[in-house]
Design a protein around this motif. Structure first.
Motif, PDB file in Angstrom:
ATOM      1  N   PRO A 209       0.815  -1.221   0.000  1.00  0.00           N
ATOM      2  CA  PRO A 209       0.000   0.000   0.000  1.00  0.00           C
ATOM      3  C   PRO A 209       0.850   1.274   0.000  1.00  0.00           C
ATOM      4  O   PRO A 209       1.857   1.362   0.701  1.00  0.00           O
ATOM      5  CB  PRO A 209      -0.788  -0.122   1.309  1.00  0.00           C
ATOM      6  CG  PRO A 209      -0.877  -1.583   1.567  1.00  0.00           C
ATOM      7  CD  PRO A 209       0.430  -2.136   1.101  1.00  0.00           C
ATOM      8  N   HIS A 211       0.238   5.648  -0.003  1.00  0.00           N
ATOM      9  CA  HIS A 211      -0.796   6.658   0.242  1.00  0.00           C
ATOM     10  C   HIS A 211      -1.238   7.307  -1.068  1.00  0.00           C
ATOM     11  O   HIS A 211      -0.415   7.615  -1.943  1.00  0.00           O
ATOM     12  CB  HIS A 211      -0.294   7.733   1.206  1.00  0.00           C
ATOM     13  CG  HIS A 211      -1.384   8.580   1.769  1.00  0.00           C
ATOM     14  ND1 HIS A 211      -1.865   9.688   1.099  1.00  0.00           N
ATOM     15  CD2 HIS A 211      -2.104   8.479   2.916  1.00  0.00           C
ATOM     16  CE1 HIS A 211      -2.826  10.245   1.820  1.00  0.00           C
ATOM     17  NE2 HIS A 211      -2.994   9.531   2.928  1.00  0.00           N
ATOM     18  N   LYS A 212      -2.526   7.534  -1.205  1.00  0.00           N
ATOM     19  CA  LYS A 212      -3.109   8.044  -2.451  1.00  0.00           C
ATOM     20  C   LYS A 212      -2.606   9.430  -2.836  1.00  0.00           C
ATOM     21  O   LYS A 212      -2.656   9.808  -4.007  1.00  0.00           O
ATOM     22  CB  LYS A 212      -4.636   8.079  -2.329  1.00  0.00           C
ATOM     23  CG  LYS A 212      -5.163   8.955  -1.209  1.00  0.00           C
ATOM     24  CD  LYS A 212      -6.681   8.914  -1.122  1.00  0.00           C
ATOM     25  CE  LYS A 212      -7.212   9.719   0.048  1.00  0.00           C
ATOM     26  NZ  LYS A 212      -6.825  11.142   0.018  1.00  0.00           N
ATOM     27  N   ASN A 242      -3.313   0.583  -4.089  1.00  0.00           N
ATOM     28  CA  ASN A 242      -4.554   1.334  -3.880  1.00  0.00           C
ATOM     29  C   ASN A 242      -5.392   0.797  -2.724  1.00  0.00           C
ATOM     30  O   ASN A 242      -6.550   1.197  -2.560  1.00  0.00           O
ATOM     31  CB  ASN A 242      -5.400   1.315  -5.168  1.00  0.00           C
ATOM     32  CG  ASN A 242      -4.737   2.100  -6.291  1.00  0.00           C
ATOM     33  OD1 ASN A 242      -4.157   3.152  -6.056  1.00  0.00           O
ATOM     34  ND2 ASN A 242      -4.818   1.584  -7.501  1.00  0.00           N
ATOM     35  N   TYR A 243      -4.818  -0.099  -1.958  1.00  0.00           N
ATOM     36  CA  TYR A 243      -5.547  -0.645  -0.815  1.00  0.00           C
ATOM     37  C   TYR A 243      -5.857   0.496   0.161  1.00  0.00           C
ATOM     38  O   TYR A 243      -4.948   1.166   0.640  1.00  0.00           O
ATOM     39  CB  TYR A 243      -4.710  -1.723  -0.130  1.00  0.00           C
ATOM     40  CG  TYR A 243      -5.414  -2.394   1.034  1.00  0.00           C
ATOM     41  CD1 TYR A 243      -6.236  -3.493   0.824  1.00  0.00           C
ATOM     42  CD2 TYR A 243      -5.261  -1.922   2.337  1.00  0.00           C
ATOM     43  CE1 TYR A 243      -6.878  -4.119   1.887  1.00  0.00           C
ATOM     44  CE2 TYR A 243      -5.900  -2.535   3.401  1.00  0.00           C
ATOM     45  CZ  TYR A 243      -6.702  -3.632   3.171  1.00  0.00           C
ATOM     46  OH  TYR A 243      -7.346  -4.245   4.228  1.00  0.00           O
ATOM     47  N   TYR A 244      -7.120   0.714   0.435  1.00  0.00           N
ATOM     48  CA  TYR A 244      -7.491   1.881   1.233  1.00  0.00           C
ATOM     49  C   TYR A 244      -7.189   1.693   2.716  1.00  0.00           C
ATOM     50  O   TYR A 244      -7.585   0.709   3.337  1.00  0.00           O
ATOM     51  CB  TYR A 244      -8.968   2.220   1.079  1.00  0.00           C
ATOM     52  CG  TYR A 244      -9.368   3.345   2.023  1.00  0.00           C
ATOM     53  CD1 TYR A 244      -8.991   4.664   1.745  1.00  0.00           C
ATOM     54  CD2 TYR A 244     -10.052   3.075   3.205  1.00  0.00           C
ATOM     55  CE1 TYR A 244      -9.306   5.690   2.627  1.00  0.00           C
ATOM     56  CE2 TYR A 244     -10.369   4.096   4.089  1.00  0.00           C
ATOM     57  CZ  TYR A 244      -9.989   5.405   3.793  1.00  0.00           C
ATOM     58  OH  TYR A 244     -10.279   6.419   4.676  1.00  0.00           O
ATOM     59  N   LEU A 245      -6.493   2.668   3.248  1.00  0.00           N
ATOM     60  CA  LEU A 245      -6.244   2.775   4.683  1.00  0.00           C
ATOM     61  C   LEU A 245      -6.313   4.250   5.051  1.00  0.00           C
ATOM     62  O   LEU A 245      -5.829   5.099   4.290  1.00  0.00           O
ATOM     63  CB  LEU A 245      -4.865   2.215   5.052  1.00  0.00           C
ATOM     64  CG  LEU A 245      -4.687   0.698   4.976  1.00  0.00           C
ATOM     65  CD1 LEU A 245      -3.215   0.333   4.981  1.00  0.00           C
ATOM     66  CD2 LEU A 245      -5.424   0.010   6.117  1.00  0.00           C
ATOM     67  N   PRO A 246      -6.877   4.606   6.181  1.00  0.00           N
ATOM     68  CA  PRO A 246      -6.935   6.019   6.591  1.00  0.00           C
ATOM     69  C   PRO A 246      -5.555   6.564   6.941  1.00  0.00           C
ATOM     70  O   PRO A 246      -4.599   5.802   7.138  1.00  0.00           O
ATOM     71  CB  PRO A 246      -7.850   5.990   7.822  1.00  0.00           C
ATOM     72  CG  PRO A 246      -7.703   4.614   8.364  1.00  0.00           C
ATOM     73  CD  PRO A 246      -7.530   3.713   7.172  1.00  0.00           C
ATOM     74  N   ASP A 247      -5.440   7.876   7.009  1.00  0.00           N
ATOM     75  CA  ASP A 247      -4.167   8.518   7.323  1.00  0.00           C
ATOM     76  C   ASP A 247      -3.570   8.015   8.632  1.00  0.00           C
ATOM     77  O   ASP A 247      -2.344   7.961   8.791  1.00  0.00           O
ATOM     78  CB  ASP A 247      -4.342  10.034   7.413  1.00  0.00           C
ATOM     79  CG  ASP A 247      -4.625  10.665   6.054  1.00  0.00           C
ATOM     80  OD1 ASP A 247      -4.580   9.935   5.043  1.00  0.00           O
ATOM     81  OD2 ASP A 247      -4.900  11.879   6.016  1.00  0.00           O
ATOM     82  N   TYR A 250      -0.857   5.260   8.384  1.00  0.00           N
ATOM     83  CA  TYR A 250       0.419   5.489   7.700  1.00  0.00           C
ATOM     84  C   TYR A 250       1.415   6.199   8.615  1.00  0.00           C
ATOM     85  O   TYR A 250       1.058   7.160   9.306  1.00  0.00           O
ATOM     86  CB  TYR A 250       0.211   6.347   6.446  1.00  0.00           C
ATOM     87  CG  TYR A 250      -0.333   5.585   5.260  1.00  0.00           C
ATOM     88  CD1 TYR A 250       0.518   4.977   4.359  1.00  0.00           C
ATOM     89  CD2 TYR A 250      -1.708   5.474   5.057  1.00  0.00           C
ATOM     90  CE1 TYR A 250       0.024   4.280   3.261  1.00  0.00           C
ATOM     91  CE2 TYR A 250      -2.216   4.777   3.973  1.00  0.00           C
ATOM     92  CZ  TYR A 250      -1.342   4.184   3.073  1.00  0.00           C
ATOM     93  OH  TYR A 250      -1.832   3.494   1.995  1.00  0.00           O
TER      94      TYR A 250
END
Length: 278
Positions: A209, A211-212, A242-247, A250
């Motif tokens: 992953p 970050h976007k 692109n695996y979604y994780l919130p800020d 990270y």
């Protein structure tokens, strides 16, 4: 002296993993922080920060040789590993002084000559460091290579990191992405793949992953995708960028913190159970 210490270490080196290990992950700091092997069944993370394919290659051979029950080998494959600037990780003085010294007993002569041709001064400078480093390991009887890899739990979150960056407390230390492809580096990924397949294991490329908002990292995305489609079309590629994780998951744009690794790894454990084992 060089010959003696390297020969001794090469015979004594221990690369054994837990007996139930079926999956191993190789890579740099991205995979090192992402794959929490304490919550992924039968998997060991042997990634190490700043490790190029050049140094992962001899490590991979020894890990597979010492652990015949391994079935799947995951290799981190991401944008920073194709760019020309990653070659600093191969023969830059900083990396020679550490990564080279660790694996020098297992690096073939032709590969040592490869380093010498590209960075003769740096290579000659590291020889006395290499002798001292490995002689020290012999004196201390430190033959277990498990100390040089593994999942690392990191704290902090993205907002804290960005605040620290804005205040000048932290400095971004990363490979600058450029438009040029490093054939010198990729040839060692090819060697890794070839060796895994020669041992009748399954190799899988994986992108951890990211970050976007980390747009700079994807500047060479077109070239990256072209390599996936052309050069590595026969290799399974698992893209979790692109695996979604919130800020809050990270540590910075590139690395998951402990909470992020826990979320991702629990999901990945189910993924491999459903997709690979059954």
């Amino acid at each position: 002296s060089l010959f003696l210490v390297n020969t001794f270490i090469s015979k004594k080196g221990d690369f054994k993993l837990p007996k139930d290990t079926k999956f191993v992950v190789f890579g740099h700091s991205h995979s090192k922080c992402a794959f929490n092997d304490s919550v992924i069944s039968n998997l060991q993370n042997v990634s190490f920060g700043g490790e190029s394919y050049f140094y992962s290659f001899p490590k991979l051979k020894k890990v597979i040789d010492h652990n015949p029950d391994i079935e799947y080998v995951f290799i981190e494959f991401t944008n920073s590993q194709i760019t020309k600037n990653v070659e600093e990780w191969m023969w830059g003085n900083k990396y020679l002084s550490y990564h080279y010294c660790i694996y020098s007993p297992y690096i073939k002569l032709r590969d040592k000559m490869f380093l010498f041709v590209h960075a003769p001064i740096n290579y000659l400078k590291v020889i006395p460091i290499e002798i001292k480093y490995n002689a020290s390991r012999i004196i201390k009887k430190e033959y277990n290579f498990n100390n040089y890899w593994g999942f690392t739990s990191v704290t902090g979150d993205l907002n804290t990191y960005l605040d620290s960056l804005n205040k000048g407390v932290e400095v971004v230390d990363m490979i600058e992405i450029d438009e040029y492809i490093s054939e010198n580096h990729l040839q060692y990924l090819d060697k890794m793949i070839e060796y895994v397949e020669s041992q009748n294991k399954t190799v899988i490329l994986v992108r951890s992953p990211i970050h976007k908002d980390y747009e700079e990292y994807f500047l060479n995305e077109n070239a990256f995708q072209e390599l996936v489609k052309q050069r590595y079309s026969d290799i399974t590629f698992l893209d979790f960028s692109n695996y979604y994780l919130p800020d809050s998951c990270y540590k910075d744009y590139r690395h998951l913190n402990y909470d992020g690794s826990l979320v991702f790894s629990k999901w990945f454990n189910n993924f491999i159970s459903d997709s690979l084992i059954n």
